[in-house]
Design a protein around this motif. Structure first.
Motif, mmCIF file in Angstrom:
data_model
loop_
_atom_site.group_PDB
_atom_site.id
_atom_site.type_symbol
_atom_site.label_atom_id
_atom_site.label_comp_id
_atom_site.label_asym_id
_atom_site.label_seq_id
_atom_site.Cartn_x
_atom_site.Cartn_y
_atom_site.Cartn_z
ATOM 1 N N ALA A 1 0.836 -1.195 0.000
ATOM 2 C CA ALA A 1 0.000 0.000 0.000
ATOM 3 C C ALA A 1 0.875 1.250 0.000
ATOM 4 O O ALA A 1 1.964 1.279 0.568
ATOM 5 C CB ALA A 1 -0.909 -0.007 1.216
ATOM 6 N N HIS A 2 0.402 2.258 -0.643
ATOM 7 C CA HIS A 2 1.056 3.563 -0.640
ATOM 8 C C HIS A 2 0.548 4.332 0.570
ATOM 9 O O HIS A 2 -0.590 4.149 1.006
ATOM 10 C CB HIS A 2 0.717 4.307 -1.942
ATOM 11 N N GLN A 3 1.373 5.227 1.104
ATOM 12 C CA GLN A 3 0.976 5.984 2.294
ATOM 13 C C GLN A 3 -0.293 6.804 2.089
ATOM 14 O O GLN A 3 -1.006 7.093 3.048
ATOM 15 C CB GLN A 3 2.103 6.884 2.767
ATOM 16 N N VAL A 4 -0.602 7.160 0.845
ATOM 17 C CA VAL A 4 -1.813 7.937 0.600
ATOM 18 C C VAL A 4 -3.060 7.140 1.000
ATOM 19 O O VAL A 4 -4.072 7.720 1.400
ATOM 20 C CB VAL A 4 -1.882 8.441 -0.861
ATOM 21 N N GLY B 1 -3.363 5.285 3.600
ATOM 22 C CA GLY B 1 -3.545 5.538 5.030
ATOM 23 C C GLY B 1 -4.144 6.906 5.288
ATOM 24 O O GLY B 1 -4.962 7.071 6.196
ATOM 25 N N LEU B 2 -3.742 7.891 4.488
ATOM 26 C CA LEU B 2 -4.324 9.233 4.622
ATOM 27 C C LEU B 2 -5.818 9.206 4.317
ATOM 28 O O LEU B 2 -6.617 9.833 5.019
ATOM 29 C CB LEU B 2 -3.619 10.216 3.693
ATOM 30 N N VAL B 3 -6.187 8.482 3.274
ATOM 31 C CA VAL B 3 -7.598 8.389 2.895
ATOM 32 C C VAL B 3 -8.390 7.707 4.008
ATOM 33 O O VAL B 3 -9.441 8.207 4.433
ATOM 34 C CB VAL B 3 -7.772 7.645 1.549
ATOM 35 N N ARG B 4 -7.895 6.574 4.486
ATOM 36 C CA ARG B 4 -8.603 5.868 5.565
ATOM 37 C C ARG B 4 -8.711 6.745 6.812
ATOM 38 O O ARG B 4 -9.751 6.784 7.471
ATOM 39 C CB ARG B 4 -7.911 4.548 5.894
ATOM 40 N N GLY B 5 -7.641 7.488 7.107
ATOM 41 C CA GLY B 5 -7.672 8.399 8.253
ATOM 42 C C GLY B 5 -8.679 9.524 8.073
ATOM 43 O O GLY B 5 -9.390 9.887 9.009
ATOM 44 N N SER B 6 -8.737 10.065 6.863
ATOM 45 C CA SER B 6 -9.708 11.127 6.573
ATOM 46 C C SER B 6 -11.129 10.624 6.753
ATOM 47 O O SER B 6 -11.972 11.289 7.371
ATOM 48 C CB SER B 6 -9.523 11.634 5.140
ATOM 49 N N ILE B 7 -11.393 9.445 6.210
ATOM 50 C CA ILE B 7 -12.740 8.875 6.306
ATOM 51 C C ILE B 7 -13.092 8.583 7.757
ATOM 52 O O ILE B 7 -14.191 8.914 8.219
ATOM 53 C CB ILE B 7 -12.854 7.619 5.415
ATOM 54 N N ALA B 8 -12.165 8.010 8.506
ATOM 55 C CA ALA B 8 -12.422 7.712 9.918
ATOM 56 C C ALA B 8 -12.702 8.988 10.704
ATOM 57 O O ALA B 8 -13.623 9.026 11.538
ATOM 58 C CB ALA B 8 -11.228 6.966 10.524
ATOM 59 N N LEU C 1 -22.347 1.192 -1.328
ATOM 60 C CA LEU C 1 -21.445 0.091 -1.015
ATOM 61 C C LEU C 1 -22.010 -0.744 0.125
ATOM 62 O O LEU C 1 -22.776 -0.238 0.945
ATOM 63 C CB LEU C 1 -20.063 0.620 -0.598
ATOM 64 N N THR C 2 -21.607 -1.992 0.192
ATOM 65 C CA THR C 2 -22.037 -2.835 1.312
ATOM 66 C C THR C 2 -21.189 -2.501 2.537
ATOM 67 O O THR C 2 -20.093 -1.937 2.429
ATOM 68 C CB THR C 2 -21.858 -4.329 0.995
ATOM 69 N N THR C 3 -21.700 -2.883 3.696
ATOM 70 C CA THR C 3 -20.936 -2.705 4.929
ATOM 71 C C THR C 3 -19.616 -3.459 4.847
ATOM 72 O O THR C 3 -18.576 -2.957 5.279
ATOM 73 C CB THR C 3 -21.756 -3.209 6.139
ATOM 74 N N ASP C 4 -19.654 -4.664 4.283
ATOM 75 C CA ASP C 4 -18.425 -5.455 4.144
ATOM 76 C C ASP C 4 -17.393 -4.747 3.284
ATOM 77 O O ASP C 4 -16.198 -4.780 3.589
ATOM 78 C CB ASP C 4 -18.730 -6.835 3.560
ATOM 79 N N THR D 1 -7.729 -3.882 3.729
ATOM 80 C CA THR D 1 -7.713 -5.148 3.002
ATOM 81 C C THR D 1 -7.888 -4.910 1.513
ATOM 82 O O THR D 1 -7.341 -5.640 0.694
ATOM 83 C CB THR D 1 -8.837 -6.073 3.521
ATOM 84 N N SER D 2 -8.659 -3.900 1.161
ATOM 85 C CA SER D 2 -8.799 -3.468 -0.231
ATOM 86 C C SER D 2 -8.751 -1.943 -0.240
ATOM 87 O O SER D 2 -8.992 -1.303 0.779
ATOM 88 C CB SER D 2 -10.100 -3.994 -0.860
ATOM 89 N N ALA D 3 -8.415 -1.383 -1.375
ATOM 90 C CA ALA D 3 -8.231 0.065 -1.478
ATOM 91 C C ALA D 3 -9.514 0.761 -1.920
ATOM 92 O O ALA D 3 -10.323 0.200 -2.660
ATOM 93 C CB ALA D 3 -7.124 0.373 -2.478
#
Length: 105
Positions: free
Chosen positions: A6-9, A11-18, A37-40, A49-51
């Motif tokens: 994974a690219h560090q970006v 992690g930035l996206v996941r952090g922004s969403i969280a 999108l589904t909850t899964d 696990t997926s981008a």
């Protein structure tokens, strides 16, 4: 040979969403329903696990009424771009408080 890491970006996206989910009070299920999108799927993307796809980022940004690039810039930028009235509307629909333009987590 390039490793499939994974690219560090990501992690930035996941952090922004969280961070945004924390402020809006939305669950992964509610977010998934809002953007098709589904909850899964949301779970896999937030766990790394997926981008997240570019189309996903566009739909998330549309939902929160921010530029997709804000999600790439990290949590601080993403939160700074959120419109207080939009967050209030999301929180209100869930029965959560927001007061005087100050968001309550």
């Amino acid at each position: 040979m390039r490793r499939n890491t994974a690219h560090q970006v990501e992690g930035l996206v996941r952090g922004s969403i969280a961070a945004i989910l924390n402020v809006t009070g939305e669950t992964w299920t509610e977010l998934g329903a809002a953007v098709g999108l589904t909850t899964d799927t949301v779970s896999r993307r937030q766990k790394g696990t997926s981008a997240w796809t570019l189309a996903d980022l566009g739909r998330l940004a549309d939902h929160w009424r921010i530029a997709p690039s804000s999600l790439l810039s990290g949590p601080t930028e993403a939160l700074a771009k959120l419109d207080v009235e939009r967050v209030k509307a999301i929180r209100s629909a869930k029965g959560r408080p927001a007061r005087d333009g100050v968001l309550v987590a």
